[in-house]
Each structure stands twice: as C-alpha cells, then as structure tokens.
Motif scaffolding. Structure first.
Motif, PDB file in Angstrom:
ATOM      1  N   LEU A 142      -1.132   1.777  -1.962  1.00 28.36           N
ATOM      2  CA  LEU A 142      -0.566   0.887  -0.949  1.00 28.36           C
ATOM      3  C   LEU A 142      -1.606  -0.059  -0.375  1.00 28.36           C
ATOM      4  O   LEU A 142      -1.287  -1.185   0.018  1.00 28.36           O
ATOM      5  CB  LEU A 142       0.069   1.711   0.174  1.00 28.36           C
ATOM      6  CG  LEU A 142       1.427   2.353  -0.140  1.00 28.36           C
ATOM      7  CD1 LEU A 142       1.880   3.216   1.030  1.00 28.36           C
ATOM      8  CD2 LEU A 142       2.470   1.284  -0.458  1.00 28.36           C
ATOM      9  N   GLN A 143      -2.855   0.372  -0.342  1.00 33.36           N
ATOM     10  CA  GLN A 143      -3.923  -0.481   0.184  1.00 33.36           C
ATOM     11  C   GLN A 143      -4.139  -1.710  -0.692  1.00 33.36           C
ATOM     12  O   GLN A 143      -4.701  -2.711  -0.228  1.00 33.36           O
ATOM     13  CB  GLN A 143      -5.233   0.304   0.259  1.00 33.36           C
ATOM     14  CG  GLN A 143      -5.190   1.526   1.148  1.00 33.36           C
ATOM     15  CD  GLN A 143      -6.504   2.286   1.110  1.00 33.36           C
ATOM     16  OE1 GLN A 143      -7.581   1.683   1.196  1.00 33.36           O
ATOM     17  NE2 GLN A 143      -6.443   3.603   0.978  1.00 33.36           N
ATOM     18  N   PHE A 144      -3.695  -1.633  -1.944  1.00 32.88           N
ATOM     19  CA  PHE A 144      -3.949  -2.725  -2.890  1.00 32.88           C
ATOM     20  C   PHE A 144      -2.649  -3.313  -3.433  1.00 32.88           C
ATOM     21  O   PHE A 144      -2.603  -3.863  -4.526  1.00 32.88           O
ATOM     22  CB  PHE A 144      -4.840  -2.210  -4.031  1.00 32.88           C
ATOM     23  CG  PHE A 144      -6.118  -1.605  -3.532  1.00 32.88           C
ATOM     24  CD1 PHE A 144      -7.143  -2.409  -3.048  1.00 32.88           C
ATOM     25  CD2 PHE A 144      -6.284  -0.223  -3.484  1.00 32.88           C
ATOM     26  CE1 PHE A 144      -8.310  -1.856  -2.554  1.00 32.88           C
ATOM     27  CE2 PHE A 144      -7.447   0.341  -2.999  1.00 32.88           C
ATOM     28  CZ  PHE A 144      -8.464  -0.484  -2.524  1.00 32.88           C
ATOM     29  N   ASN A 145      -1.571  -3.192  -2.616  1.00 33.00           N
ATOM     30  CA  ASN A 145      -0.301  -3.834  -2.918  1.00 33.00           C
ATOM     31  C   ASN A 145       0.365  -3.274  -4.178  1.00 33.00           C
ATOM     32  O   ASN A 145       1.093  -3.993  -4.862  1.00 33.00           O
ATOM     33  CB  ASN A 145      -0.497  -5.354  -3.059  1.00 33.00           C
ATOM     34  CG  ASN A 145       0.614  -6.136  -2.387  1.00 33.00           C
ATOM     35  OD1 ASN A 145       1.266  -5.635  -1.476  1.00 33.00           O
ATOM     36  ND2 ASN A 145       0.826  -7.363  -2.830  1.00 33.00           N
ATOM     37  N   LEU A 146       0.104  -2.021  -4.476  1.00 28.72           N
ATOM     38  CA  LEU A 146       0.733  -1.366  -5.622  1.00 28.72           C
ATOM     39  C   LEU A 146       1.807  -0.416  -5.104  1.00 28.72           C
ATOM     40  O   LEU A 146       1.516   0.522  -4.365  1.00 28.72           O
ATOM     41  CB  LEU A 146      -0.305  -0.594  -6.445  1.00 28.72           C
ATOM     42  CG  LEU A 146      -1.452  -1.424  -7.031  1.00 28.72           C
ATOM     43  CD1 LEU A 146      -2.487  -0.507  -7.685  1.00 28.72           C
ATOM     44  CD2 LEU A 146      -0.929  -2.444  -8.034  1.00 28.72           C
ATOM     45  N   ASN A 147       3.041  -0.674  -5.489  1.00 30.78           N
ATOM     46  CA  ASN A 147       4.182   0.058  -4.951  1.00 30.78           C
ATOM     47  C   ASN A 147       4.670   1.118  -5.943  1.00 30.78           C
ATOM     48  O   ASN A 147       4.903   0.831  -7.119  1.00 30.78           O
ATOM     49  CB  ASN A 147       5.324  -0.918  -4.645  1.00 30.78           C
ATOM     50  CG  ASN A 147       6.445  -0.256  -3.859  1.00 30.78           C
ATOM     51  OD1 ASN A 147       6.200   0.341  -2.821  1.00 30.78           O
ATOM     52  ND2 ASN A 147       7.660  -0.366  -4.370  1.00 30.78           N
ATOM     53  N   TYR A 148       4.827   2.342  -5.448  1.00 27.68           N
ATOM     54  CA  TYR A 148       5.322   3.445  -6.279  1.00 27.68           C
ATOM     55  C   TYR A 148       6.757   3.172  -6.736  1.00 27.68           C
ATOM     56  O   TYR A 148       7.608   2.739  -5.954  1.00 27.68           O
ATOM     57  CB  TYR A 148       5.259   4.752  -5.490  1.00 27.68           C
ATOM     58  CG  TYR A 148       6.016   5.896  -6.109  1.00 27.68           C
ATOM     59  CD1 TYR A 148       5.481   6.630  -7.160  1.00 27.68           C
ATOM     60  CD2 TYR A 148       7.280   6.251  -5.636  1.00 27.68           C
ATOM     61  CE1 TYR A 148       6.182   7.690  -7.734  1.00 27.68           C
ATOM     62  CE2 TYR A 148       7.988   7.302  -6.190  1.00 27.68           C
ATOM     63  CZ  TYR A 148       7.438   8.017  -7.239  1.00 27.68           C
ATOM     64  OH  TYR A 148       8.145   9.066  -7.799  1.00 27.68           O
ATOM     65  N   VAL A 149       7.041   3.452  -8.024  1.00 25.94           N
ATOM     66  CA  VAL A 149       8.387   3.275  -8.579  1.00 25.94           C
ATOM     67  C   VAL A 149       9.015   4.629  -8.901  1.00 25.94           C
ATOM     68  O   VAL A 149      10.072   4.980  -8.390  1.00 25.94           O
ATOM     69  CB  VAL A 149       8.360   2.382  -9.840  1.00 25.94           C
ATOM     70  CG1 VAL A 149       9.772   2.257 -10.436  1.00 25.94           C
ATOM     71  CG2 VAL A 149       7.793   1.008  -9.522  1.00 25.94           C
ATOM     72  N   ASP A 150       8.353   5.409  -9.755  1.00 21.70           N
ATOM     73  CA  ASP A 150       8.874   6.726 -10.114  1.00 21.70           C
ATOM     74  C   ASP A 150       7.776   7.521 -10.810  1.00 21.70           C
ATOM     75  O   ASP A 150       6.670   7.015 -11.017  1.00 21.70           O
ATOM     76  CB  ASP A 150      10.128   6.623 -11.009  1.00 21.70           C
ATOM     77  CG  ASP A 150       9.861   5.887 -12.322  1.00 21.70           C
ATOM     78  OD1 ASP A 150       8.771   6.049 -12.920  1.00 21.70           O
ATOM     79  OD2 ASP A 150      10.749   5.143 -12.774  1.00 21.70           O
ATOM     80  N   HIS A 151       8.092   8.760 -11.168  1.00 18.97           N
ATOM     81  CA  HIS A 151       7.113   9.549 -11.917  1.00 18.97           C
ATOM     82  C   HIS A 151       7.819  10.531 -12.843  1.00 18.97           C
ATOM     83  O   HIS A 151       8.997  10.836 -12.680  1.00 18.97           O
ATOM     84  CB  HIS A 151       6.146  10.279 -10.980  1.00 18.97           C
ATOM     85  CG  HIS A 151       6.732  11.440 -10.237  1.00 18.97           C
ATOM     86  ND1 HIS A 151       7.398  11.293  -9.032  1.00 18.97           N
ATOM     87  CD2 HIS A 151       6.742  12.773 -10.511  1.00 18.97           C
ATOM     88  CE1 HIS A 151       7.787  12.477  -8.588  1.00 18.97           C
ATOM     89  NE2 HIS A 151       7.410  13.407  -9.476  1.00 18.97           N
TER      90      HIS A 151
END
Length: 280
Positions: A256-265
């Motif tokens: 989140l600090q680097f604008n990467l958003n979780y989608v799924d796993h």
C-alpha cells in the motif's frame, strides 16, 4: 567422483527455513539434496567440502533451528541417473506439461516446457512455482513486457514467452540459476528472454507490464519499492514464496505504501501466491 554427504536431522523445521538453508548450502558448493524422514541429505564434491564454511552457514541459523548432522563419504555414482529416478513430469491446469530432457514429448498439451534444473530452483513441483504458473496461465500475457525476479530455472519466464510475451527479463542472484535460465530458454527455443545475474540493483531502467517475484517474504519486503518503481500503472505484480499468516498481511500493508493494491491470492498447503495491481 567421490562426494561427501551431510545428513541433517531437525527437531522441527518449516519448509521456508529448509529452502533458505538449502540455498545457503548451495552457495558453498553443495549441489544435490534429498529429503529424508527427519530432514534432508546434502551432497558436495569431496575436495570442495570445507566444514568450517559449513559451520559458518549453520551459525547464520542460530536460534532458529534445532538440528544434528553427520558427515560421511559417498563412493562415485551416476548422479544424473539418480536424479532421473526422482524427477517426474508435471501437468499444470491440464494444458501445461513440464518435463525434463529425458522424458518423452507430449504434443497433446498446449504448452510444453523442458527444464534441466541443475540444482536451480523451479521445476514447477514446488507449490509456489505451481501457483505462479497458474497465474500466468490465467493472465493476459500476449505482447507484455515481463520482469521475473528470483527466476531460478527460468520456468516462469519461459511459460510467459510461450504465451506470447514480448520480452522477459529474468534476474537471479545465483550464478547457477543465471546460467540455468539461459540454457533452459535455449532448450525451449525462447529467444526473447534475457537472463541477468544480480538482485534489485540489476533491474533495468525500463517499464514492465507484469512482474513475477517468487522469492521469500523478507526479500520481497526489501525489494517491493524497486518493483513498484518500474511497474506501469495498471500493471500486475505476482508474489509468492511466503505463508498466509502472518506474511500476506505484512506484504499487503507494505504494498500500500507504493500504490500496489491487493487483488486476490491462491493457497496450496501452507504456501501462498498473491496478485496486486498498481493504481494510477
């Protein structure tokens, strides 16, 4: 050729800890490993064995592992023959077939990958590699520029190339892996994969559509900022090499600090692979 065998027995060891220890042993010359009921055996050419180096490696795991080990001499044998006995072909998602050079061609599969591991990580058999390959199979890859970090044998980049990727840059800090990726790309007639030896400092100054990183939690946390810097907006990044608890939440928070958003796993056994997307 005579070998030394170091037989390790552990009171308790996590899979990731064993992977890290094997990687460290590989750095000092051990080139073959076999699982046992209580741990694993590690083999090294006899004249390359240095117990002081071995102790130095083990000291790096002080406080983390409880173990015993014994050292013995092994008479010369056909190691390729022994390896062939224990390496079986693998089918992933019913359309990707992974085999070694000594297995027969199977034309019924859409994607066939030939891998000669040579002690480099990544035959598809490990859960983390399997999950990353599943992500590649379900992702739009055609014409994408891809960065593969911790590339090992190059198997992920090779699959991406077979699915139409425009360019793959495969990076690993292990010399054996670096050479293995080059050789395996040639085995599969892949001409658009570039193998580099190094770590995050080796990442080219270019933009990537997709990043693959199958390493371990601590290295990922250290390198995520570097990945985000070269990932295009709306680009996908896939991580593996860690557990669901507590690793996944730690990686989510850091991303989140680097604008990467979780989608799924995905999860197989104790291992997890996760998909993130870079927001605009």
């Amino acid at each position: 050729m005579e070998y030394k065998k170091v037989a390790f027995s552990f009171i308790d060891i996590e899979e990731y800890q064993q992977d890290l220890l094997i990687a460290a042993l590989g750095d000092i010359g051990f080139d073959t490993f076999e699982d046992t009921k209580t741990g694993f055996d590690a083999f090294i050419i006899a004249n390359q064995f240095n117990e002081t180096q071995l102790v130095d490696v083990l000291n790096g795991f002080e406080g983390e592992l409880e173990y015993t080990y014994t050292v013995s001499s092994i008479a010369a044998q056909n190691w390729n023959e022994e390896w062939e006995k224990n390496f079986s072909p693998l089918v992933i998602n019913e359309d990707c077939y992974v085999r070694a050079t000594f297995h027969e061609h199977q034309p019924q599969y859409q994607y066939e990958i030939v891998i000669d591991p040579k002690m480099a990580f990544g035959t598809g058999h490990h859960q983390t590699t399997t999950m990353m390959m599943l992500y590649i199979l379900e992702t739009a890859i055609k014409d994408k520029v891809i960065l593969d970090m911790g590339a090992g044998t190059g198997i992920l980049g090779i699959l991406a190339a077979k699915r139409g990727a425009a360019e793959i840059v495969a990076i690993d800090n292990d010399e054996v892996c670096y050479r293995s990726a080059i050789e395996n790309a040639a085995l599969n007639e892949i001409t658009n994969l570039t193998s580099l030896c190094g770590s995050k400092e080796t990442i080219p100054a270019q933009d990537f559509d997709i990043i693959l990183a199958n390493i371990n939690r601590n290295i990922l946390l250290d390198q995520i900022e570097s990945y985000a810097a070269v990932l295009k907006p709306n680009g996908n990044i896939f991580f593996s090499g860690f557990y669901e608890t507590p690793d996944l939440e730690m990686i989510k928070a850091h991303c989140l600090q680097f604008n990467l958003n979780y989608v799924d796993h995905k999860k197989i056994g104790d291992w997890v692979a996760a998909k993130f997307v870079k927001l605009n």
